[in-house]
Design a protein around this motif. Structure first.
Motif, PDB file in Angstrom:
ATOM      1  N   ALA A 233       0.797  -1.220   0.000  1.00  0.00           N
ATOM      2  CA  ALA A 233       0.000   0.000   0.000  1.00  0.00           C
ATOM      3  C   ALA A 233       0.835   1.278   0.000  1.00  0.00           C
ATOM      4  CB  ALA A 233      -0.945  -0.001   1.200  1.00  0.00           C
TER       5      ALA A 233
ATOM      6  N   THR B  84       4.353   3.791  -3.169  1.00  0.00           N
ATOM      7  CA  THR B  84       4.684   5.059  -3.830  1.00  0.00           C
ATOM      8  C   THR B  84       5.718   5.820  -3.011  1.00  0.00           C
ATOM      9  OG1 THR B  84       2.288   5.124  -3.937  1.00  0.00           O
ATOM     10  CG2 THR B  84       3.476   6.770  -5.193  1.00  0.00           C
TER      11      THR B  84
ATOM     12  N   ALA C  34      -8.673   3.671   8.273  1.00  0.00           N
ATOM     13  CA  ALA C  34      -8.136   4.167   7.007  1.00  0.00           C
ATOM     14  C   ALA C  34      -8.653   3.369   5.812  1.00  0.00           C
ATOM     15  CB  ALA C  34      -6.619   4.138   7.034  1.00  0.00           C
ATOM     16  N   ASN C  35      -8.924   2.079   6.040  1.00  0.00           N
ATOM     17  CA  ASN C  35      -9.415   1.262   4.928  1.00  0.00           C
ATOM     18  C   ASN C  35     -10.926   1.289   4.876  1.00  0.00           C
ATOM     19  OD1 ASN C  35      -6.878   0.403   4.235  1.00  0.00           O
ATOM     20  ND2 ASN C  35      -6.944  -1.202   5.789  1.00  0.00           N
ATOM     21  N   SER C  36     -11.499   2.467   4.934  1.00  0.00           N
ATOM     22  CA  SER C  36     -12.940   2.528   4.945  1.00  0.00           C
ATOM     23  C   SER C  36     -13.429   2.832   3.544  1.00  0.00           C
ATOM     24  CB  SER C  36     -13.388   3.609   5.917  1.00  0.00           C
ATOM     25  OG  SER C  36     -14.770   3.703   5.888  1.00  0.00           O
ATOM     26  N   PRO C  37     -14.480   2.131   3.098  1.00  0.00           N
ATOM     27  CA  PRO C  37     -14.990   2.442   1.767  1.00  0.00           C
ATOM     28  C   PRO C  37     -15.725   3.768   1.727  1.00  0.00           C
ATOM     29  CG  PRO C  37     -15.942   0.407   2.617  1.00  0.00           C
ATOM     30  CD  PRO C  37     -15.172   1.013   3.727  1.00  0.00           C
TER      31      PRO C  37
ATOM     32  N   LEU D  21     -16.187   7.672   3.938  1.00  0.00           N
ATOM     33  CA  LEU D  21     -15.885   8.489   5.118  1.00  0.00           C
ATOM     34  C   LEU D  21     -16.959   9.536   5.377  1.00  0.00           C
ATOM     35  CD1 LEU D  21     -12.027   9.061   4.700  1.00  0.00           C
ATOM     36  CD2 LEU D  21     -13.169   7.602   6.344  1.00  0.00           C
TER      37      LEU D  21
ATOM     38  N   SER E 256      -4.379   7.707   0.744  1.00  0.00           N
ATOM     39  CA  SER E 256      -5.696   7.326   0.250  1.00  0.00           C
ATOM     40  C   SER E 256      -6.805   7.998   1.039  1.00  0.00           C
ATOM     41  CB  SER E 256      -5.860   5.818   0.307  1.00  0.00           C
ATOM     42  OG  SER E 256      -5.648   5.363   1.616  1.00  0.00           O
ATOM     43  N   ASP E 257      -6.690   7.961   2.353  1.00  0.00           N
ATOM     44  CA  ASP E 257      -7.766   8.534   3.153  1.00  0.00           C
ATOM     45  C   ASP E 257      -7.759  10.058   3.117  1.00  0.00           C
ATOM     46  OD1 ASP E 257      -5.502   7.426   4.324  1.00  0.00           O
ATOM     47  OD2 ASP E 257      -6.157   7.909   6.330  1.00  0.00           O
TER      48      ASP E 257
ATOM     49  N   LEU F 152      -7.133  11.818   0.457  1.00  0.00           N
ATOM     50  CA  LEU F 152      -7.835  12.140  -0.786  1.00  0.00           C
ATOM     51  C   LEU F 152      -9.345  12.030  -0.582  1.00  0.00           C
ATOM     52  CD1 LEU F 152      -5.723  10.108  -3.383  1.00  0.00           C
ATOM     53  CD2 LEU F 152      -5.556  12.517  -2.848  1.00  0.00           C
ATOM     54  N   LEU F 153      -9.738  10.914   0.013  1.00  0.00           N
ATOM     55  CA  LEU F 153     -11.165  10.661   0.184  1.00  0.00           C
ATOM     56  C   LEU F 153     -11.785  11.679   1.139  1.00  0.00           C
ATOM     57  CD1 LEU F 153     -13.371   8.731  -0.650  1.00  0.00           C
ATOM     58  CD2 LEU F 153     -12.838   7.350   1.332  1.00  0.00           C
TER      59      LEU F 153
ATOM     60  N   ARG G 231     -12.212  15.053  -0.643  1.00  0.00           N
ATOM     61  CA  ARG G 231     -13.321  14.953  -1.589  1.00  0.00           C
ATOM     62  C   ARG G 231     -14.666  14.960  -0.854  1.00  0.00           C
ATOM     63  NH1 ARG G 231     -12.816  13.116  -7.128  1.00  0.00           N
ATOM     64  NH2 ARG G 231     -11.432  14.706  -7.915  1.00  0.00           N
TER      65      ARG G 231
ATOM     66  N   ASP H  94       1.876  13.176  -4.840  1.00  0.00           N
ATOM     67  CA  ASP H  94       0.621  12.719  -5.440  1.00  0.00           C
ATOM     68  C   ASP H  94      -0.605  13.441  -4.887  1.00  0.00           C
ATOM     69  OD1 ASP H  94       2.118  11.009  -6.843  1.00  0.00           O
ATOM     70  OD2 ASP H  94       0.952   9.210  -6.373  1.00  0.00           O
TER      71      ASP H  94
ATOM     72  N   THR I 152      -3.118  14.753  -7.558  1.00  0.00           N
ATOM     73  CA  THR I 152      -4.433  14.147  -7.652  1.00  0.00           C
ATOM     74  C   THR I 152      -5.550  15.144  -7.397  1.00  0.00           C
ATOM     75  OG1 THR I 152      -3.336  12.275  -6.690  1.00  0.00           O
ATOM     76  CG2 THR I 152      -5.669  12.083  -6.966  1.00  0.00           C
TER      77      THR I 152
END
Lengths: 295, 433, 332
Positions: free
Chosen positions: B42, B45, B233-236, B238, B260-261, B263-264, B267, B290, B294
């Protein structure tokens, strides 16, 4: 007010969860196979939308047919390339084979596209929101929810009104009886995989509008899809629909209650734990799921 | 007869040379250092960027590099070890603590490394440093910021980067500075405009320790935390987390998220038209290349703590020179994480040079006595000097703000420390239209 | 006494298998002295550990035919019991380990009772769910370190009471002993009354029920045994790694790995889990560590891994051991 808001948001997410789970449910119902690669189908749908919208410079919503097509092809390819050979073995070997498919697709994507997180930046709906009275909706989520509903209605119609759909349903109720009636099980299985792949492809396309894409994104959603399918009862379209909604609502409403009590165990980080726990409790009392029938 | 003797003599000479020569040619010695980073999985990067920065620094030290104004760049190897070259051996731990421990053993026992560096994830650093401690091999940690790491009484562990408590203190210094009118381009702000603080940290070893220290500093500086959440953090999704934050009507929003989180989260908040005065992220996701790539202009006004900002080159020449080399080779600016990796390798070179030997005890002594002056670092730090726990006490953090330029690009400007500020701060947070 | 003898009785296996077992045992005993590097040694430890996990899974998953995908929760219980009792009360490993087993057994009984109302896929998914719930609880429970995990104090000198050694060789022999205990137990188990009952349940539940077998009780017993095995492995992980957190000892990935290895090797045979671990552990560690250094090849190791799984499952549902037996039958 917060509660109603959470309820509405939950319904939107729930519709999408239900669409993700729908394909899994059809495959499960027709063939009695749990497709562990389902999340990876979703991931590929997301990548398809991402790349087509980026390379052709069109709105992500217009790429949905492409995502659906890729999903259908992927479903058919998986069935003829792997699943057909798995059918000879016991359930345990079938599960094991779809694990392999899951890992393969996931790391193929990683190999091809790298591990970067990608998010679609251009689109009519992206970054816009709609406010109705005190409620604010993200347009992308609204679209995702409504289009999921539409896709769901379409599949429901297909299964209940068309000849192929009825044959598919007959197969899922009783495979042997259906094959005596001249329904070719092999063909039905392939159709189930095609629909499964297609619907999850669309779900991926919709999700890509507001969610980032990366190779292991499927895992986050597939567990929820599993819970939805098992909660609804296998093979029941109605069941998976309501189970999806239930999961979506639980996920949004639980933190609202949780925030009233200040406890370590009621925070939003437990929202999916509650979903799994609910699944466990419901299934223990009703082993066939909410809308399933007993064998 | 005579010829035979001569021939014999030459043969013996030749054979003798063969035996003697290897050590002679081997003047060009290499010193192996094991570097553990998440090169796949994960966090791959960031792992890739860290690896690049470390390699670049080793190159600068091993080869005389004109145009970089630090003594090290002219060394061409480690002077006190006969110009020996540093060789970094990379290992990929994928963010898994047990894999990290296995790889550390491999590096120590099979590859015979002199020491270890890494491992980015605080959890992996824990197991790796435990292995290093067992085998009595020095480990310099360049990039893990959990405060606890240096509070375990380890004798073979040093950390060059400041840890999260330093950074959170910086944050509250900045907030205090805002109320006192110290920030460039912003008049003193009444404290009640900043009083109501909310935070959301991801539920990991790192995130939860950030949350803890935010709570304690808020109390110390007199700010009021109205809502604090740890999220998965691995939530589909938020949405409910974001809702909870927004409904507290915050003046100040604080985050600790990986890429990842983050970004989400942004958004999702944008979709809710969340508004606040002050929007700050604790490094990690918020300062990665990134992040801006992004999210684009959605980042305008977002603050991030970091330890390195490309704009620092305005104030610090060396930083610009190293950054230019890095950018030429890989196309991105150095970030906080990657610049820390540069310092990690620098600290190793210093320790080796000071020790003048590859003996672990000598390196241990050199590390304990290390004192790298500020001018030798790419970082805007006062230097590298370890206290008794192995923590560098001369490091400090920066707080930067993403600002939209006239041509629609995003630049990261320095806001804190106040004397290094490169731009006027955008206040209040402009939000998303 | 009869029972004990059974555990060491390998006479019903073919000559080839007996010789294989002897050669393999000699190899295991001598392995640390064969001059392998420490990384290879660490991989061997992982191999023995996962064989142990796999053998545990085999009781319920292999012999019982129940697709169980939540073993990581018991790894977690074992690991956390050892770690917490050591950190809080300084209790030696040899005391905390049995406590961990007892807790795992108790918990598995509690969970197993409602769980075995379910069948087939419902059961499989429910096991995943319970494991995820427990992981989430541990990741948020401040008393047990939450997401931060637990760090064990490092002892300067070798300590047999707390199982702390500098050299991996000690750990190697320790896990090897556990491995043999498990192997002998499994050898006894496959011919025990419960073993036969389970196989009967796997073949036909209705027939088994008509013979008066209490199906649910049998499954629970097997499940409990499996959990005890796995908890031992978890306790070992705690003292071996000296640091545990929910993400490393309770993750879904771990559950899947355990089931995957046993299934690849051949579920329901004594050798299956060992063969599966012998394939996948080195593949995972060696290929992964080799490819990690090569940019652009990231992911390739898992693709090979996945292909192997797909081909084996499509070709022979009984795994690698099934393929070996198939060839042997053709040969004779």
């Amino acid at each position: 007010m917060t509660l109603i808001d959470a309820l509405l948001q939950g319904i939107l997410m729930g519709l999408l969860f239900a669409l993700v789970a729908l394909g899994l449910n059809i495959i499960w119902g027709v063939m009695d196979i749990v497709n562990f690669a389902h999340g990876e189908f979703l991931m590929i749908g997301m990548y398809t939308t991402y790349w087509t919208s980026l390379l052709l410079d069109i709105d992500p919503l217009l790429t949905l047919p492409v995502a659906a097509l890729v999903g259908v092809l992927l479903g058919i390819a998986s069935y003829y390339g792997l699943i057909r050979y798995l059918l000879r073995g016991p359930a345990i070997a079938q599960l094991f084979g779809t694990f392999g498919l899951m890992l393969f697709l996931r790391y193929l994507a990683q190999f091809l596209f790298g591990i970067d997180y990608r998010i679609i930046q251009k689109g009519i709906l992206i970054g816009k929101s709609l406010s109705i009275g005190p409620f604010i909706f993200d347009w992308t989520k609204l679209a995702a929810g409504l289009l999921s509903l539409f896709a769901f209605a379409f599949v429901y119609y297909f299964l209940n009104k068309t000849k192929t759909g009825k044959a598919l349903k007959a197969t899922s109720i009783n495979k042997e009886a259906a094959s005596y009636m001249g329904i070719k099980t092999d063909k039905m299985n392939a159709i189930a995989w095609a629909i499964g792949g297609g619907t999850v492809g669309i779900a991926g396309g919709l999700l890509a509008n507001f969610y980032y894409v990366y190779p292991t994104v499927g895992l986050l959603f597939v567990m929820i899809a599993f819970a939805c399918v098992a909660l609804g009862g296998f093979g029941s379209i109605k069941g998976v629909f309501f189970a999806g909604l239930l999961v979506g609502i639980l996920e949004m409403v639980f933190p609202v209650f949780g925030s009233l009590v200040n406890s370590d165990f009621l925070g939003p980080h437990f929202k999916f734990t509650i979903v799994y726990l609910t699944y466990f409790i419901i299934v223990v009392f009703r082993p066939q799921g909410l809308f399933g029938w007993k064998n | 007869m005579k010829y035979r003797k001569t021939a014999l003599f030459f043969i013996v000479l030749f054979l003798a040379l063969l035996f003697v020569a290897p050590p002679l040619f081997a003047q060009e010695k290499e010193i192996r250092i094991g570097v553990l980073y998440p090169l796949s999985g994960a966090a791959a990067t960031i792992g890739r960027d860290l690896q690049r920065a470390a390699e670049l620094t080793a190159d600068i030290i091993n080869n005389k590099t004109p145009g970089v104004d630090i003594p090290m760049a002219q060394w061409g190897g480690i002077p006190n070890l006969g110009g020996a070259k540093i060789k970094l051996i990379f290992a990929d731990h994928r963010g898994e603590p047990d894999r990290g421990a296995d790889l550390a053993k491999r590096l120590i026992l099979d590859d015979k490394v002199v020491g270890l560096m890494g491992a980015y994830h605080s959890s992996v650093t824990k197991t790796v440093s435990a292995v290093a401690e067992r085998y009595g091999i020095p480990m310099i940690n360049d990039s893990s910021t959990s405060p606890e790491l240096t509070r375990r009484g380890l004798k073979w562990f040093w950390r060059t980067t400041p840890h999260d408590e330093f950074f959170n203190k910086d944050l509250f210094e900045l907030l205090k500075g805002l109320t006192e009118g110290k920030v460039k381009g912003v008049k003193a702000i009444p404290k009640d405009q900043l009083k109501n603080v909310v935070y959301a940290c991801e539920n990991t070893e790192w995130g939860s320790s950030v949350a803890k220290s935010i709570e304690s500093y808020a109390k110390e500086y007199g700010f009021n935390i109205t809502k604090g959440i740890l999220y998965n953090a691995n939530s589909p999704d938020l949405t409910s987390e974001a809702k909870a934050l927004v409904s507290a009507k915050p003046d100040v929003m604080l985050f600790a998220s990986y890429l990842s989180d983050s970004l989400l989260m942004i958004r999702t908040l944008k979709g809710m038209r969340a508004s606040t005065n002050f929007f700050w992220g604790q490094d990690a996701g918020f300062e990665m290349a990134d992040f801006v790539k992004t999210l684009g202009t959605d980042t305008n006004g977002v603050l991030t703590r970091t330890v390195f900002i490309a704009k620092i080159t305005k104030v610090k020449k060396v930083a610009g020179q190293v950054n230019a080399l890095y950018k030429k080779k890989y196309g991105d600016d150095l970030t906080g994480a990657t610049a820390r990796s540069v310092v990690g390798v620098q600290a190793w070179a210093y320790a080796l040079n000071q020790a003048g030997s590859t003996d672990p005890k000598a390196i241990q002594k050199a590390c304990n006595e290390m004192n790298i002056p500020a001018n030798d670092l790419v970082m805007p730090w006062a230097g590298v000097k370890f206290d008794a726990t192995g923590q560098n006490i001369l490091g400090r953090g920066l707080i930067g703000q993403y600002q939209k330029t006239k041509d629609g690009k995003i630049d990261l400007e320095i806001i804190y420390p106040f004397e290094l500020a490169t731009a006027n701060m955008i206040y209040p947070f402009p939000g998303w239209k | 006494m009869e029972k004990l003898k059974d555990a060491f009785d390998f006479r019903d296996f073919s000559r080839a298998e007996q010789i294989g077992l002897i050669i393999f045992s000699i190899f295991l005993f001598l392995f640390p002295w064969l001059g392998a590097g420490s990384f290879v040694k660490a991989v061997m430890i992982q191999f023995l550990l996962f064989s142990l996990f796999g053998m545990g899974w085999n009781t319920i998953g292999g012999y019982g035919g129940q697709v169980e995908l939540g073993k990581a929760q018991y790894v977690g219980i074992g690991a956390y019991t050892v770690a917490l009792t050591m950190v809080w009360w300084n209790i030696p490993f040899w005391v905390s380990m049995p406590i961990g087993i007892l807790l795992a057994v108790g918990y598995s009984f509690m969970i197993g009772y409602p769980l075995f109302r379910l069948k087939g896929h419902y059961f499989a998914i429910a096991t995943i769910c319970t494991s995820l719930v427990l992981q989430d609880i541990f990741a948020n429970w401040k008393l047990v370190g939450a997401a931060k995990g637990i760090e064990l104090p490092i002892h300067d000198h070798p300590d047999f009471l707390y199982m702390q050694f500098k050299s991996d060789t000690y750990y190697y022999y320790f896990i090897m002993v556990l491995f043999y205990v498990a192997l002998f137990y499994m050898n006894w188990f496959r011919r025990s009354k419960l073993g036969y009952q389970l196989r009967m349940i796997k073949d036909d539940e209705d027939a088994a029920e008509s013979l008066g077998i209490d199906i649910r009780w049998c499954k629970i017993k097997a499940y409990t045994i499996a959990s005890a095995f796995v908890a031992v492995g978890g306790g070992f992980m705690a003292v071996y790694n000296l640091y545990i957190d929910p993400a490393s000892v309770m993750d879904l990935d771990l559950s899947i790995k355990i089931a995957l290895m046993a299934m690849l090797g051949g579920a329901g045979s004594l050798w299956g889990p060992i063969i599966g671990a012998a394939f996948l552990v080195p593949l995972d560690r060696f290929l992964g560590s080799w490819l990690g250094g090569h940019k652009g090849l990231v992911g390739l190791d898992f693709m090979i891994y996945a292909m192997l799984i797909m081909v084996v499952s499509a070709y022979q549902p009984r795994g690698i051991w099934g393929i070996i037996e198939q060839f042997r039958r053709k040969g004779s």
